[in-house]
Write an enzyme that holds these catalytic residues in place. Sequence first.
Site, PDB file in Angstrom:
ATOM      1  N   LYS A 197       0.854  -1.195   0.000  1.00 12.04           N
ATOM      2  CA  LYS A 197       0.000   0.000   0.000  1.00 12.04           C
ATOM      3  C   LYS A 197       0.883   1.235   0.000  1.00 12.04           C
ATOM      4  CE  LYS A 197      -3.726   2.364   2.361  1.00 12.04           C
ATOM      5  NZ  LYS A 197      -4.771   2.336   3.363  1.00 12.04           N
ATOM      6  N   LYS A 249      -2.021  -1.506  -4.158  1.00 12.28           N
ATOM      7  CA  LYS A 249      -2.909  -0.344  -4.131  1.00 12.28           C
ATOM      8  C   LYS A 249      -2.070   0.923  -4.145  1.00 12.28           C
ATOM      9  CE  LYS A 249      -6.011   1.976  -1.013  1.00 12.28           C
ATOM     10  NZ  LYS A 249      -6.229   2.204   0.368  1.00 12.28           N
TER      11      LYS A 249
END
Length: 324
Positions: A197, A249
Amino acid sequence: MPNQFPSVRPRRLRRNQTLRDMFQETEFSLNDLVLPIFVEEEIDDFVPITSMPGVMRIPESKLAGEIERYARAGIKSVMAFGVSHHLDATGSDSWREDGLVSRMARICKDAAPEMIVMSDTCFCEYTSHGHCGVMHDHGVDNDATLINLGKQAVAAAAAGADFISPSAAMDGQVQAIRSALDAAGFIDTSIMAYSTKFASALYGPFREAGGSALKGDRKSYQMNPMNRREAIRESLLDEQEGADVLMVKPAGAYLDIIRDVREASRLPLAAYQVSGEYAMIKFGAQAGAIDEARVVRETLGSIKRAGADMILTYFAMDLALQGI
Ligand code: PBG
Ligand code: ZN
């Protein structure tokens, strides 16, 4: 005598639509998509999110009806984010048995038992400071936050969530959640880790959607977007800690990382087409610069081509209603 013209002609397989379909290498369907949703407590009406045209906060009182509508349209899975009115320093509402995280999972599973419910497992929607965990002098306290992540995961699992999806970006969060779930008897509850992330500027619209109180940034716990080796390392750590599914992500600007993680691990891999990616496509289409439906298919197809098995996308319901 060498021929002036080629004998090798890739165009032969592109002559008509049937051939193009026959030789298409990548497909995606509703089976691969997860719809992220925002659910606000103590309100009566839907709230449009201006930075994400077409996306609304759902009042908790209307969540069951929405889930039934998604299921009828063919949506297979949702990722639930709560918009809480009960903020405190640690985000304690998120692990209460009757808190918003638990209620969302229960409502979704009651409305459509076959819907796969993923519970975003973090605190930024529940803390007064908007950070993803417990604060101490120098920032977010990693290990104090791990204890609370375990509590939230158990509450969500007890309420019926199929997947616990930790997005707090704490070191050791998958291991902490797996041991808390197992100790509480939830051995079959899966973990889809936000394993790589990045601290991305593409989360901008999400902060409006979730009503985040955050001042500052999350660079001390989320990853530097410029780092490739570390990105692979982060996902492999989550695999070692017991994640069932990995995730990259954002998605569209990180296709190289999706490919890297795909090649480094045999676990299923998800990618999250985040709020800023959604907003750029929506506003670009509204300005008449691009064809929305085609760009949506192209971006999602590219994310699969890069190596993702599943995609979280705010376009999932549009695709379900239009047919993919
Ligand atoms: C917070 C969280 C964020 C997103 C998912 N979970 C925002 C952030 O980390 O600041 C972003 C999703 C999106 O932008 O669509 N833990
Ligand atoms: Zn968070």
